[in-house]
Design an enzyme around this catalytic site. Structure first.
Site, PDB file in Angstrom:
ATOM      1  N   GLY A  73      98.518  44.419 122.106  1.00  0.00           N
ATOM      2  CA  GLY A  73      98.326  45.613 122.930  1.00  0.00           C
ATOM      3  C   GLY A  73      97.759  45.264 124.290  1.00  0.00           C
ATOM      4  O   GLY A  73      96.675  44.697 124.387  1.00  0.00           O
ATOM      5  N   GLY A  85      96.906  47.451 126.753  1.00  0.00           N
ATOM      6  CA  GLY A  85      96.407  48.669 127.374  1.00  0.00           C
ATOM      7  C   GLY A  85      95.133  48.349 128.134  1.00  0.00           C
ATOM      8  O   GLY A  85      94.923  47.221 128.589  1.00  0.00           O
ATOM      9  N   GLY A 121      91.946  47.987 127.123  1.00  0.00           N
ATOM     10  CA  GLY A 121      91.118  46.958 126.517  1.00  0.00           C
ATOM     11  C   GLY A 121      91.767  45.597 126.505  1.00  0.00           C
ATOM     12  O   GLY A 121      91.160  44.588 126.873  1.00  0.00           O
ATOM     13  N   GLU A 131      93.760  69.776 131.553  1.00  0.00           N
ATOM     14  CA  GLU A 131      94.511  69.301 132.719  1.00  0.00           C
ATOM     15  C   GLU A 131      95.968  69.747 132.665  1.00  0.00           C
ATOM     16  O   GLU A 131      96.547  70.150 133.678  1.00  0.00           O
ATOM     17  CB  GLU A 131      94.394  67.778 132.808  1.00  0.00           C
ATOM     18  CG  GLU A 131      92.981  67.345 133.190  1.00  0.00           C
ATOM     19  CD  GLU A 131      92.732  65.854 133.084  1.00  0.00           C
ATOM     20  OE1 GLU A 131      91.765  65.381 133.705  1.00  0.00           O
ATOM     21  OE2 GLU A 131      93.491  65.162 132.378  1.00  0.00           O
TER      22      GLU A 131
END
Length: 428
Positions: free
Chosen positions: A13, A15, A17, A173
């Protein structure tokens, strides 16, 4: 460690992190880093809703992974989906390939979670990826076109009903942005219908919106949304979602566009570790972000349940993932030098959410901002944390232009209209 022998770190991953961990670890020449992700891009998820509502284009908030880390000599990038992690054999299986590791960093993120009602997926759209954002954008823009063609006011009304489930930052939002799109931006572009008659309903099961914020900021957000024409239903549970819309106690809200922003579920790959997980599928980790009994296996970000010494687990937000990514990289680099490990401590830099043009809420500790000043802070914080100089400039220019002209220029329906399906769009 013998001279010339490199330790291998596999990162699943890329992303928030994973990217932070890789960037820091890439500075260590004694490490070989393998990055695996099923997407070829790093995504700035906090602005997904602006792609969904046609303010930004996908390339504004995503950047190819290889352009970020592909030039690092000790980093190898693979595009693929991990099928299994064998923590006993220290092996990762993906795309018919396997990689051994000395250290594993699992940062695979999360997906939309429906609290056991997975059949609701068929009738709603989550917002966790570019694909989701583009699906929502297509759904919203097509709904205007279908209403224009409908001829029947009741049918048109259903097309112009938008329901968002979940009153956290994403839901707030989205509700504000859809209200501005329909009530202001495209209002004068249709002649059979009035897009300003669109009805946006925001449903939240808990007593107030933005539960992580101070009550006064939650109330401010509710008032500002209602001023924009959004119906806000707090303390309201969803009983069913089907082809007709959303059923709540006492009534059904007819809608062709239902957006799910109420919950998340950790990536299922965490379960393959064979270690304890919580009800959201998050892997339980210790004070070092390790799984029990495996100091070489780190789990960070949305897929981790870090609750050591805390009343509740750390939230699934980007600052948590980024800080954990940098922390884990420091631990691994410290291991190479036989340094003693220190527990992870999260520094809460606050929370913020935008309600719409010139309106946002922000809090850092006891410091509160709302309205125009909160919105300005929100703008610059999001530009600052955006990855890639080109993306920062592109977003800034787009926002300035949108502010001056009150337009959303990314209103492209990428699918063709199929005449056999009453105006609905079908993929090319």
């Amino acid at each position: 460690m013998p001279k010339g022998e490199k330790k291998k770190v596999v990162v699943i991953g890329v992303g928030f992190g994973g990217l932070q961990a890789i960037k820091k670890l890439s500075k260590e020449e004694d490490l070989e880093i393998i990055a695996i992700d099923k997407k070829n891009h790093h995504l700035f998820q906090p602005l997904l809703y602006q792609v969904a509502t046609a303010v930004l284009s996908p390339a504004d908030i995503a950047i190819p992974t290889r352009s970020l880390i592909g030039d690092k000599k000790n980093v190898t990038v693979y595009l693929g989906e991990v099928e299994k992690i064998d923590i006993q054999a220290k092996k990762v299986i993906f795309q018919g390939h396997s990689e051994d590791y000395d250290y594993l960093i699992l940062a695979a993120g999360a997906k939309s979670g429906y609290f056991g009602n997975d059949h609701w997926k068929k009738y709603s759209i989550g917002l966790k990826s570019l694909k989701d954002a583009l699906s929502i954008r297509t759904k919203i823009l097509t709904s205007f076109e279908q209403a224009e063609l409908a001829g029947d006011p009741e049918v048109a009304k259903k097309h112009l009903n938008y329901v968002i489930i979940g009153g956290g930052p994403t839901g707030v939002e989205l509700a504000g942005s859809i209200a501005e799109l329909s009530h202001e931006i495209v209002r004068n572009e249709f002649h059979t219908i009035d897009p300003a008659l669109a009805k946006i309903t925001l449903i939240e099961a808990s007593p107030r919106l933005l539960a992580a914020f101070a009550p006064k900021l939650s109330e401010f957000a509710k008032i500002r949304l209602e001023k924009r024409g959004v119906e806000v239903l707090t303390g309201t549970k969803v009983l069913e979602i089907d082809q007709n819309g959303v059923k709540i106690e006492g009534r059904t809200i007819a809608s062709s566009t239902v957006i799910w922003a109420a919950g998340v579920q950790a990536n299922s790959i965490g379960a393959s570790l064979g270690v304890p997980t919580d009800r959201m599928g998050r892997v339980m980790v210790d004070e070092f972000c390790n799984v029990e009994g495996h100091p070489e296996v780190f789990v960070i970000g949305d897929i981790a349940n870090y609750s050591k010494g805390l009343e509740r687990p750390l939230p699934g937000v980007s600052p948590v993932a980024m800080q954990q990514g940098r922390y884990v990289a420091s631990l691994i680099r410290g291991d190479l030098k036989s340094k003693k490990r220190k527990p992870f401590h999260y520094l809460d830099k606050g929370s913020m959410a935008t309600i719409g043009r010139q309106d946002a809420v922000a809090q850092v500790g006891n410091f509160r901002l709302r309205g125009f000043f909160g919105w300005v802070v929100w703008l610059f914080i999001h530009i600052f944390y955006q990855v890639g100089f080109k993306n920062k400039i592109s977003i800034f220019i787009t926002w300035v232009w949108s502010y001056i002209t009150f337009r959303a220029e990314a209103r492209l329906i990428q699918d063709e209209i199929d005449s056999s399906s009453n105006g609905s769009s079908t993929p090319n």
